[in-house]
Write a protein that holds these residues in place. Structure first.
Motif, PDB file in Angstrom:
ATOM      1  N   GLY A 131     -22.227 -10.098   4.392  1.00 18.51           N
ATOM      2  CA  GLY A 131     -20.720 -10.430   4.356  1.00 18.51           C
ATOM      3  C   GLY A 131     -19.969 -10.047   5.692  1.00 18.51           C
ATOM      4  O   GLY A 131     -20.826  -9.484   6.570  1.00 18.51           O
ATOM      5  N   TYR A 132     -18.796  -9.667   5.646  1.00 16.66           N
ATOM      6  CA  TYR A 132     -17.950  -9.098   6.773  1.00 16.66           C
ATOM      7  C   TYR A 132     -17.107  -8.069   6.387  1.00 16.66           C
ATOM      8  O   TYR A 132     -16.547  -8.141   5.143  1.00 16.66           O
ATOM      9  CB  TYR A 132     -17.192 -10.183   7.339  1.00 16.66           C
ATOM     10  N   ALA A 133     -17.045  -7.070   7.066  1.00 15.21           N
ATOM     11  CA  ALA A 133     -16.216  -6.019   6.791  1.00 15.21           C
ATOM     12  C   ALA A 133     -14.781  -6.419   7.089  1.00 15.21           C
ATOM     13  O   ALA A 133     -14.592  -7.381   7.731  1.00 15.21           O
ATOM     14  CB  ALA A 133     -16.348  -4.514   7.713  1.00 15.21           C
ATOM     15  N   LEU A 134     -13.721  -5.609   6.701  1.00 13.80           N
ATOM     16  CA  LEU A 134     -12.375  -5.935   7.027  1.00 13.80           C
ATOM     17  C   LEU A 134     -11.864  -5.935   8.366  1.00 13.80           C
ATOM     18  O   LEU A 134     -10.850  -6.481   9.000  1.00 13.80           O
ATOM     19  CB  LEU A 134     -11.602  -4.997   5.987  1.00 13.80           C
ATOM     20  N   ASP A 135     -12.638  -5.406   9.203  1.00 23.39           N
ATOM     21  CA  ASP A 135     -12.544  -5.423  10.850  1.00 23.39           C
ATOM     22  C   ASP A 135     -13.188  -6.397  11.285  1.00 23.39           C
ATOM     23  O   ASP A 135     -13.163  -6.715  12.661  1.00 23.39           O
ATOM     24  CB  ASP A 135     -13.014  -3.898  11.464  1.00 23.39           C
ATOM     25  N   GLY A 136     -13.801  -7.342  10.490  1.00 21.20           N
ATOM     26  CA  GLY A 136     -14.299  -8.747  11.141  1.00 21.20           C
ATOM     27  C   GLY A 136     -15.761  -8.549  11.655  1.00 21.20           C
ATOM     28  O   GLY A 136     -16.322  -9.530  11.776  1.00 21.20           O
ATOM     29  N   PHE A 137     -16.362  -7.301  11.563  1.00 25.36           N
ATOM     30  CA  PHE A 137     -17.756  -7.470  12.124  1.00 25.36           C
ATOM     31  C   PHE A 137     -18.581  -7.617  10.884  1.00 25.36           C
ATOM     32  O   PHE A 137     -18.327  -7.200   9.777  1.00 25.36           O
ATOM     33  CB  PHE A 137     -18.204  -6.032  12.534  1.00 25.36           C
ATOM     34  N   PRO A 138     -19.911  -8.268  11.144  1.00 19.55           N
ATOM     35  CA  PRO A 138     -20.967  -8.695   9.766  1.00 19.55           C
ATOM     36  C   PRO A 138     -21.715  -7.414   9.297  1.00 19.55           C
ATOM     37  O   PRO A 138     -21.700  -6.223   9.901  1.00 19.55           O
ATOM     38  CB  PRO A 138     -21.773  -9.597  10.548  1.00 19.55           C
ATOM     39  N   LYS A 182     -28.011   1.527   5.065  1.00 18.68           N
ATOM     40  CA  LYS A 182     -29.016   2.574   5.376  1.00 18.68           C
ATOM     41  C   LYS A 182     -29.071   3.419   4.123  1.00 18.68           C
ATOM     42  O   LYS A 182     -28.440   3.783   3.254  1.00 18.68           O
ATOM     43  CB  LYS A 182     -28.413   3.939   6.480  1.00 18.68           C
ATOM     44  N   ASP A 183     -30.514   3.847   4.011  1.00 18.89           N
ATOM     45  CA  ASP A 183     -31.009   4.539   2.895  1.00 18.89           C
ATOM     46  C   ASP A 183     -30.136   6.026   3.125  1.00 18.89           C
ATOM     47  O   ASP A 183     -30.029   6.430   4.223  1.00 18.89           O
ATOM     48  CB  ASP A 183     -32.553   4.922   2.714  1.00 18.89           C
ATOM     49  N   GLY A 184     -29.869   6.947   2.271  1.00 20.34           N
ATOM     50  CA  GLY A 184     -29.224   8.180   2.511  1.00 20.34           C
ATOM     51  C   GLY A 184     -27.716   8.085   2.797  1.00 20.34           C
ATOM     52  O   GLY A 184     -27.094   9.094   2.650  1.00 20.34           O
ATOM     53  N   ARG A 185     -27.127   7.108   3.041  1.00 15.54           N
ATOM     54  CA  ARG A 185     -25.425   6.844   3.350  1.00 15.54           C
ATOM     55  C   ARG A 185     -25.015   6.158   2.152  1.00 15.54           C
ATOM     56  O   ARG A 185     -25.512   4.969   1.434  1.00 15.54           O
ATOM     57  CB  ARG A 185     -25.390   5.886   4.456  1.00 15.54           C
ATOM     58  N   GLU A 186     -24.032   6.975   1.523  1.00 15.80           N
ATOM     59  CA  GLU A 186     -23.205   6.289   0.294  1.00 15.80           C
ATOM     60  C   GLU A 186     -22.443   5.204   0.921  1.00 15.80           C
ATOM     61  O   GLU A 186     -21.823   5.307   1.960  1.00 15.80           O
ATOM     62  CB  GLU A 186     -22.518   7.242  -0.423  1.00 15.80           C
ATOM     63  N   GLY A 187     -22.179   4.071   0.127  1.00 13.39           N
ATOM     64  CA  GLY A 187     -21.416   3.148   0.514  1.00 13.39           C
ATOM     65  C   GLY A 187     -22.027   1.932   1.281  1.00 13.39           C
ATOM     66  O   GLY A 187     -22.910   2.351   1.952  1.00 13.39           O
ATOM     67  N   LEU A 188     -21.159   0.961   1.635  1.00  7.18           N
ATOM     68  CA  LEU A 188     -21.494   0.102   2.513  1.00  7.18           C
ATOM     69  C   LEU A 188     -21.679   0.222   4.046  1.00  7.18           C
ATOM     70  O   LEU A 188     -22.518   0.011   4.892  1.00  7.18           O
ATOM     71  CB  LEU A 188     -21.005  -1.504   2.330  1.00  7.18           C
ATOM     72  N   ILE A 189     -20.715   0.774   4.115  1.00  9.22           N
ATOM     73  CA  ILE A 189     -20.318   1.269   5.723  1.00  9.22           C
ATOM     74  C   ILE A 189     -19.850   2.818   5.772  1.00  9.22           C
ATOM     75  O   ILE A 189     -19.060   2.922   4.698  1.00  9.22           O
ATOM     76  CB  ILE A 189     -19.495   0.422   6.585  1.00  9.22           C
ATOM     77  N   GLY A 190     -19.833   3.441   6.902  1.00 14.19           N
ATOM     78  CA  GLY A 190     -19.160   4.733   6.817  1.00 14.19           C
ATOM     79  C   GLY A 190     -17.943   4.959   7.096  1.00 14.19           C
ATOM     80  O   GLY A 190     -17.069   5.686   6.838  1.00 14.19           O
ATOM     81  N   CYS A 191     -17.409   3.886   8.027  1.00 15.07           N
ATOM     82  CA  CYS A 191     -16.105   3.754   8.527  1.00 15.07           C
ATOM     83  C   CYS A 191     -15.635   2.337   9.186  1.00 15.07           C
ATOM     84  O   CYS A 191     -16.894   1.528   9.282  1.00 15.07           O
ATOM     85  CB  CYS A 191     -15.631   4.806   9.552  1.00 15.07           C
ATOM     86  N   PHE A 192     -14.657   2.158   9.637  1.00 17.39           N
ATOM     87  CA  PHE A 192     -14.423   0.809  10.391  1.00 17.39           C
ATOM     88  C   PHE A 192     -14.559   1.199  11.929  1.00 17.39           C
ATOM     89  O   PHE A 192     -13.848   2.095  12.537  1.00 17.39           O
ATOM     90  CB  PHE A 192     -13.163   0.149  10.107  1.00 17.39           C
ATOM     91  N   SER A 193     -15.286   0.202  12.681  1.00 12.85           N
ATOM     92  CA  SER A 193     -15.215   0.319  14.162  1.00 12.85           C
ATOM     93  C   SER A 193     -14.323  -0.263  14.672  1.00 12.85           C
ATOM     94  O   SER A 193     -13.799   0.123  15.629  1.00 12.85           O
ATOM     95  CB  SER A 193     -16.696  -0.301  14.731  1.00 12.85           C
ATOM     96  N   GLY A 194     -13.810  -1.259  14.261  1.00 11.14           N
ATOM     97  CA  GLY A 194     -12.487  -1.979  14.727  1.00 11.14           C
ATOM     98  C   GLY A 194     -11.114  -1.717  13.886  1.00 11.14           C
ATOM     99  O   GLY A 194     -11.287  -1.059  12.854  1.00 11.14           O
ATOM    100  N   SER A 195     -10.097  -2.489  14.137  1.00 14.29           N
ATOM    101  CA  SER A 195      -9.076  -2.248  13.399  1.00 14.29           C
ATOM    102  C   SER A 195      -9.035  -3.040  11.992  1.00 14.29           C
ATOM    103  O   SER A 195      -9.346  -4.398  12.209  1.00 14.29           O
ATOM    104  CB  SER A 195      -7.757  -2.698  14.089  1.00 14.29           C
ATOM    105  N   PRO A 196      -9.123  -2.635  10.882  1.00 15.04           N
ATOM    106  CA  PRO A 196      -9.179  -3.466   9.665  1.00 15.04           C
ATOM    107  C   PRO A 196      -7.815  -4.359   9.525  1.00 15.04           C
ATOM    108  O   PRO A 196      -6.509  -3.841   9.956  1.00 15.04           O
ATOM    109  CB  PRO A 196      -9.341  -2.439   8.715  1.00 15.04           C
ATOM    110  N   ILE A 197      -8.171  -5.245   8.767  1.00 18.46           N
ATOM    111  CA  ILE A 197      -6.749  -6.006   8.645  1.00 18.46           C
ATOM    112  C   ILE A 197      -6.024  -5.484   7.326  1.00 18.46           C
ATOM    113  O   ILE A 197      -6.696  -4.917   6.522  1.00 18.46           O
ATOM    114  CB  ILE A 197      -7.087  -7.687   8.481  1.00 18.46           C
ATOM    115  N   SER A 198      -4.903  -5.914   7.161  1.00 21.66           N
ATOM    116  CA  SER A 198      -4.042  -5.385   6.120  1.00 21.66           C
ATOM    117  C   SER A 198      -3.916  -6.628   4.886  1.00 21.66           C
ATOM    118  O   SER A 198      -3.801  -7.666   5.397  1.00 21.66           O
ATOM    119  CB  SER A 198      -2.863  -5.110   6.524  1.00 21.66           C
ATOM    120  N   LEU A 199      -4.285  -6.057   3.704  1.00 18.71           N
ATOM    121  CA  LEU A 199      -4.187  -7.176   2.902  1.00 18.71           C
ATOM    122  C   LEU A 199      -3.045  -7.000   1.870  1.00 18.71           C
ATOM    123  O   LEU A 199      -2.571  -6.168   1.849  1.00 18.71           O
ATOM    124  CB  LEU A 199      -5.418  -7.094   1.784  1.00 18.71           C
TER     125      LEU A 199
END
Length: 67
Positions: free
Chosen positions: A16-23, A50-67
């Motif tokens: 899928g895609y993160a809220l900053d638009g990256f896959p 990655k194994d050993g990291r909690e969650g799908l991603i660690g943070c956003f690299s781009g600017s996330p959209i507001s919902l």
């Protein structure tokens, strides 16, 4: 805990895609990623699980959209 469910998928699988638009792709413990869990591959940025990291991603690299 949903990251454990998705870790059955390999690095070639688009999850899928993160809220900053990256896959977000499946589990890849061989690719060096940044602190957010992403890497540039063939000129495009993407996140990997990655194994050993909690969650799908660690943070956003781009600017996330507001919902």
């Amino acid at each position: 805990d949903e990251d454990k469910i998705y870790k059955i998928f390999a690095s070639e699988t688009l999850l899928g895609y993160a809220l900053d638009g990256f896959p977000i792709y499946g589990l890849d413990n061989n690719t060096a990623t940044d602190s957010c869990g992403g890497a540039s591959v063939l000129g495009s940025y993407r996140y990997y699980l990655k194994d050993g990291r909690e969650g799908l991603i660690g943070c956003f690299s781009g600017s996330p959209i507001s919902l």
